[in-house]
Design an enzyme around this catalytic site. Structure first.
Site, mmCIF file in Angstrom:
data_model
loop_
_atom_site.group_PDB
_atom_site.id
_atom_site.type_symbol
_atom_site.label_atom_id
_atom_site.label_comp_id
_atom_site.label_asym_id
_atom_site.label_seq_id
_atom_site.Cartn_x
_atom_site.Cartn_y
_atom_site.Cartn_z
ATOM 1 N N GLU A 138 -0.584 -4.136 -9.823
ATOM 2 C CA GLU A 138 0.335 -3.603 -10.834
ATOM 3 C C GLU A 138 -0.427 -3.247 -12.115
ATOM 4 O O GLU A 138 -0.206 -2.187 -12.703
ATOM 5 C CB GLU A 138 1.403 -4.661 -11.138
ATOM 6 C CG GLU A 138 2.408 -4.266 -12.190
ATOM 7 C CD GLU A 138 3.478 -5.349 -12.375
ATOM 8 O OE1 GLU A 138 3.249 -6.494 -11.917
ATOM 9 O OE2 GLU A 138 4.535 -5.037 -12.942
ATOM 10 N N LYS A 140 -0.611 10.003 1.066
ATOM 11 C CA LYS A 140 -0.689 11.270 1.819
ATOM 12 C C LYS A 140 0.461 11.367 2.809
ATOM 13 O O LYS A 140 0.784 10.384 3.490
ATOM 14 C CB LYS A 140 -2.007 11.337 2.585
ATOM 15 C CG LYS A 140 -3.212 11.483 1.687
ATOM 16 C CD LYS A 140 -4.483 11.574 2.491
ATOM 17 C CE LYS A 140 -5.669 11.617 1.533
ATOM 18 N NZ LYS A 140 -6.921 11.228 2.164
ATOM 19 N N ASP A 172 0.850 -1.196 0.000
ATOM 20 C CA ASP A 172 0.000 0.000 0.000
ATOM 21 C C ASP A 172 0.884 1.243 0.000
ATOM 22 O O ASP A 172 1.748 1.395 0.874
ATOM 23 C CB ASP A 172 -0.901 -0.007 1.232
ATOM 24 C CG ASP A 172 -1.842 -1.202 1.225
ATOM 25 O OD1 ASP A 172 -2.823 -1.182 0.480
ATOM 26 O OD2 ASP A 172 -1.550 -2.174 1.943
HETATM 27 C C1 LIG Z 1 -1.922 -2.768 -2.578
HETATM 28 S S1 LIG Z 1 -2.208 -4.410 -2.139
HETATM 29 C C2 LIG Z 1 -1.191 -5.320 -3.276
HETATM 30 C C3 LIG Z 1 -1.637 -6.740 -3.424
HETATM 31 C C4 LIG Z 1 -0.837 -7.602 -4.404
HETATM 32 N N1 LIG Z 1 0.545 -7.770 -3.991
HETATM 33 C C5 LIG Z 1 -0.894 -7.040 -5.789
HETATM 34 O O1 LIG Z 1 0.140 -6.537 -6.262
HETATM 35 O O2 LIG Z 1 -1.961 -7.107 -6.426
HETATM 36 C C6 LIG Z 1 -1.305 -4.539 -0.608
HETATM 37 C C7 LIG Z 1 -1.777 -5.701 0.259
HETATM 38 O O3 LIG Z 1 -0.924 -5.780 1.400
HETATM 39 C C8 LIG Z 1 -1.705 -6.152 2.516
HETATM 40 N N2 LIG Z 1 -0.971 -5.747 3.722
HETATM 41 C C9 LIG Z 1 -0.539 -4.507 4.033
HETATM 42 N N3 LIG Z 1 0.128 -4.510 5.185
HETATM 43 C C10 LIG Z 1 0.124 -5.787 5.636
HETATM 44 C C11 LIG Z 1 0.634 -6.418 6.802
HETATM 45 N N4 LIG Z 1 1.309 -5.733 7.734
HETATM 46 N N5 LIG Z 1 0.431 -7.733 6.967
HETATM 47 C C12 LIG Z 1 -0.260 -8.425 6.028
HETATM 48 N N6 LIG Z 1 -0.761 -7.893 4.888
HETATM 49 C C13 LIG Z 1 -0.575 -6.581 4.709
HETATM 50 C C14 LIG Z 1 -3.024 -5.455 2.288
HETATM 51 O O4 LIG Z 1 -4.068 -6.083 3.005
HETATM 52 C C15 LIG Z 1 -3.197 -5.586 0.775
HETATM 53 O O5 LIG Z 1 -3.920 -6.739 0.434
#
Ligand SMILES: C[S@@+](CC[C@H](N)C(=O)[O-])C[C@H]1O[C@@H](n2cnc3c(N)ncnc32)[C@H](O)[C@@H]1O
Length: 270
Positions: free
Chosen positions: A250, A178, A174
């Site tokens: 992506e 911001k 993520d």
């Molecule tokens: C923006 S998405 C990207 C998903 C995937 N890698 C993709 O490229 O389509 C980021 C994912 O990381 C997970 N995530 C963020 N921080 C995390 C954490 N500390 N532990 C487990 N999952 C986490 C979120 O729930 C989300 O599903």
């Protein structure tokens, strides 16, 4: 290690100091799927720590729900923060790569199918994605994937032994664009301190992002970290390696015209 990654030890039964009056909403404490993942098993909502994800209740399709109920007991892992995992036993001796934030899991399933000699421990908090990945793994006959529910920080900190990982993948974390949310970004010096202790010497940390300022931040903190070295002699970003499929997130970034950067850093021997 910084305060943000090393707060009070997690405990579902004993909330952290200062959080005693906190009553989590029902959806954080009641199981949604019998025999499926437990809600916040590590009690991480009681920790006074900045998290890299936003807890949310997401819609789960019938197929994903069925997969969670049917397959979680065999292939799922609740991140309860209360035991150290024997990865060798869990993956029949395969080298194990941790993937943090697999989203809907399509890329994870593809990588597992393409490389059956590597175990993938895939962690996310996103329930529909967990069900989706379990279903994909079953459909593909994949035995080298395990799906973990909960915060990757607690998994790393409390449940994985030192030097136990053959690799770490963080694809499109993520971006928290911001300024006031930058502290939520996963790739920070404190996270690297922790990751370096769980990666074996020589293991690769592979990150990718389509968010330019975050890519710059990743390159800066990884380059500065004494326990990581860039696999690129020029000290820059890497081309996307063949083994990394296009991910869902992506694809969305590319549709918006974003440029994708990969970073491959090796854990040093020190
Ligand atoms: C923006 S998405 C990207 C998903 C995937 N890698 C993709 O490229 O389509 C980021 C994912 O990381 C997970 N995530 C963020 N921080 C995390 C954490 N500390 N532990 C487990 N999952 C986490 C979120 O729930 C989300 O599903």
């Amino acid at each position: 290690m910084s305060e943000s990654l090393n707060p009070q030890p997690p405990s579902a039964s004993a909330p952290a100091e200062g959080a005693a009056s906190y009553t989590p909403p029902k959806w954080r404490t009641e199981p949604r799927f019998p025999d499926g993942p437990a809600p916040d098993p590590a009690g991480s909502h009681h920790e006074r720590r900045i998290r890299s994800f936003q807890p949310r209740r997401s819609r789960v399709t019938t197929g994903q729900g069925e997969a969670l109920k049917r397959l979680w007991g065999t292939w799922g892992l609740d991140i309860d923060g209360h035991r150290v995992i024997d990865l060798k036993a869990m993956f029949d001796g395969l080298p194990v790569v941790l993937e943090i934030g697999f989203g809907m899991g399509e890329a994870t399933a593809q990588m597992a199918a393409a490389d059956p000699g590597t175990g993938i421990l895939a962690v996310d908090v996103h329930t529909p994605g967990q069900g989706n990945l379990l279903a994909l793994a079953e459909r593909g006959g994949l035995t080298n994937v395990r799906v973990a529910n909960g915060d990757a920080i607690i998994l790393l900190r409390e449940m994985l032994p030192p030097d136990s990982l053959a690799g770490l993948r963080v694809y499109f974390p993520d971006p928290w664009p911001k300024a006031r949310h930058h502290k939520r970004r996963l790739i920070q010096p404190e996270f690297l301190d922790l990751a370096a202790t769980r990666l074996a010497p020589g293991a690769i940390l592979h990150c990718a992002t389509d968010w330019e300022p975050y890519a710059e931040q990743m390159l800066e903190v990884l380059t500065a970290h004494p326990r990581f070295e860039n696999t690129r002699a020029d000290g820059g970003f890497a081309p996307r390696p063949d083994f990394r499929p296009l991910t869902r997130f992506e694809g969305q970034g590319l549709d918006k015209g974003h440029v994708v950067h990969d970073l491959l850093f090796r854990r040093t021997d020190s």
